[in-house]
Design an enzyme around this catalytic site. Structure first.
Site, mmCIF file in Angstrom:
data_model
loop_
_atom_site.group_PDB
_atom_site.id
_atom_site.type_symbol
_atom_site.label_atom_id
_atom_site.label_comp_id
_atom_site.label_asym_id
_atom_site.label_seq_id
_atom_site.Cartn_x
_atom_site.Cartn_y
_atom_site.Cartn_z
ATOM 1 N N GLU A 60 0.264 0.611 -5.618
ATOM 2 C CA GLU A 60 -0.609 0.851 -4.370
ATOM 3 C C GLU A 60 0.850 0.842 -3.590
ATOM 4 O O GLU A 60 1.752 0.036 -3.712
ATOM 5 C CB GLU A 60 -1.096 -0.673 -4.162
ATOM 6 C CG GLU A 60 -2.143 -0.793 -4.926
ATOM 7 C CD GLU A 60 -3.338 -1.968 -4.514
ATOM 8 O OE1 GLU A 60 -3.003 -2.756 -3.661
ATOM 9 O OE2 GLU A 60 -4.117 -2.423 -5.497
ATOM 10 N N CYS A 74 4.384 0.270 3.024
ATOM 11 C CA CYS A 74 4.625 -1.597 1.831
ATOM 12 C C CYS A 74 4.743 -0.904 0.395
ATOM 13 O O CYS A 74 3.486 -0.455 0.412
ATOM 14 C CB CYS A 74 3.636 -2.357 2.090
ATOM 15 S SG CYS A 74 3.008 -4.045 0.787
ATOM 16 N N CYS A 79 3.083 -7.977 -12.501
ATOM 17 C CA CYS A 79 3.772 -8.815 -11.806
ATOM 18 C C CYS A 79 3.403 -9.881 -12.940
ATOM 19 O O CYS A 79 2.699 -10.337 -12.946
ATOM 20 C CB CYS A 79 3.301 -9.444 -10.354
ATOM 21 S SG CYS A 79 4.780 -10.244 -10.139
ATOM 22 N N CYS A 107 1.613 -16.640 -9.338
ATOM 23 C CA CYS A 107 1.609 -16.974 -7.655
ATOM 24 C C CYS A 107 -0.264 -16.899 -7.826
ATOM 25 O O CYS A 107 -0.762 -16.203 -8.154
ATOM 26 C CB CYS A 107 2.267 -16.281 -6.661
ATOM 27 S SG CYS A 107 3.692 -15.756 -6.546
ATOM 28 N N CYS A 117 -2.589 -14.727 -6.014
ATOM 29 C CA CYS A 117 -2.281 -13.262 -5.639
ATOM 30 C C CYS A 117 -3.075 -12.191 -6.924
ATOM 31 O O CYS A 117 -2.905 -12.666 -7.790
ATOM 32 C CB CYS A 117 -0.540 -13.532 -6.166
ATOM 33 S SG CYS A 117 0.011 -11.677 -5.294
ATOM 34 N N CYS A 142 -2.207 -6.910 -1.664
ATOM 35 C CA CYS A 142 -1.714 -6.706 -2.563
ATOM 36 C C CYS A 142 -2.249 -6.852 -3.926
ATOM 37 O O CYS A 142 -3.444 -7.608 -4.190
ATOM 38 C CB CYS A 142 -0.630 -7.861 -3.157
ATOM 39 S SG CYS A 142 0.611 -7.680 -1.516
#
Ligand code: SAH
Length: 354
Positions: free
Chosen positions: A90, A103, A110, A114, A117, A329
């Site tokens: 994205e 962004c 990832c 976290c 997230c 995100c």
């Protein structure tokens, strides 16, 4: 196949010379690629024989728009790009008074874990290449028709977990024969991978480093950010102070406000204590509700901001953009993955723009 678009101008010159071309061709090819050429055939000032040779040996894989959402509220645009291997990432284009900001993502997924997230839920699939990072900026600009003046590395992925690529990307996007975006217009955000902060500090770039702090005490931070178990708060702040000494650049600390977890006054006091001796900026982020996450947005943002300011700190509250379009995100990628899994959309890039 050679990933020519990830090459610096120097590397491109070496490569072209190695196949018997004069050095000046490098600038021609570099310029075409950084203007968004989708094939070597478009490079009309190169001899046909060279175009054919490059097409036979080099890979050019501009991303396809798999989905695009435009916010009716504020014009924020979200792009879901399909990469050459079918993976999706994205980018978000935000329209601020000080210029259009994109962004971008640094990895497919990832592995930082976290707890709040969406990008990390399915783990990391692979690193992006420098060209794939550059293409997000370039094709967002070309598709939207809006000139991009600022870049934030705050999309999917952890930039410090793909540092060599990120360093090359910065060199490419900053190049005068390319997009020529100044370092002062670029921000890089990390969850606190200390070796990366050190390497970046050594480069002495004028970009803005953002550190996703989210808690100033080890107990809370380790609970919501597993990276803290490897790089605890004391060491993180030592690295930040060192970064400031090396670069003279003020660090921005991101702080997503989570109800009852990190929004206590004592935590604001602890942030102030840890920032002593360094000009810090704390950016309070209203938590985006992620369906899969147990955390809720804090109701104490204004009080927390006041508490930070009472210590003489600069604290701002991030304005939320694109509230109507899954703009935070990893949310659009999650949604598309989920829908593809259920067989609701053809995962071949042919779906209509929303
Ligand atoms: N991996 C890097 C950059 C990507 S995340 C980093 O951690 O900094 C960009 C920012 O969004 C980070 O500060 C991240 O912690 C924050 N973020 C992630 N999920 C969020 C959520 N649900 N609400 C608010 N901020 C979130």
């Amino acid at each position: 196949m050679i990933d020519i678009k990830s090459m610096s101008l120097q590397e491109m010159g070496d490569f072209l010379q190695s196949i018997g071309q004069p050095a000046y061709r490098a600038k021609q090819v570099f310029t075409w690629l950084h203007k968004g050429a989708r094939s070597f055939d478009e490079m009309t000032n190169l001899p046909k024989s060279l175009r054919d040779q490059l097409a036979g040996s080099c890979l050019l894989t501009p991303p396809k728009v798999a989905r695009k959402q435009v916010s009716r509220l504020d014009g924020t645009m979200k792009y879901l790009w399909e990469l050459a291997d079918g993976n999706c990432i994205e980018s978000v284009l935000m329209r601020y008074h000080h210029g259009n900001t994109v962004c971008i993502s640094s990895q497919v997924g990832c592995r930082m874990g976290c707890a709040f997230c969406a990008s990390t839920i399915a783990g990391k699939v692979r690193d992006l290449t420098p060209a794939e990072m550059l293409d997000q900026v370039l094709f967002t600009q070309l598709d939207s028709g809006l000139e991009i003046s600022n870049i934030v590395l705050m999309g999917i992925g952890e930039p410090m977990d793909n540092f060599d690529t990120v360093r090359k990307f910065l060199e490419l996007v900053n190049h005068p024969d390319g997009m020529n975006i100044g370092m002062r217009h670029i921000s890089l955000s990390t969850c606190g991978v200390i070796p990366g902060i050190r390497l970046l500090g050594d480069l002495g770039l004028q970009l803005t480093l953002s550190v996703s702090l989210h808690a100033p005490d080890d107990e809370t931070r380790s609970r919501i950010m597993p990276v803290n178990r490897a790089y605890p708060v004391d060491e993180l702040f030592a690295a930040c102070h060192e970064y400031f000494r090396k670069t003279g650049r003020r660090i921005s600390f991101e702080y997503a406000m989570i109800d009852g977890v990190n929004d206590h006054d004592w935590q604001a006091d602890l942030i102030a204590k840890r920032l002593k001796g360094m000009p810090g900026h704390v950016n309070l982020i209203p938590l985006n509700d992620v369906v899969e996450s147990p955390f809720k947005p804090s109701r104490r943002i204004a009080a927390f901001q006041k508490r930070l300011e009472s210590h003489g700190l600069t604290a701002t509250v991030r304005r939320s953009l694109g509230g109507d379009i899954d703009a935070s995100c990893g949310q659009l990628r999650r949604k598309a993955m989920e829908e593809a899994r259920k067989g609701e959309i053809p995962n071949d890039g042919s779906m209509e723009h929303e």
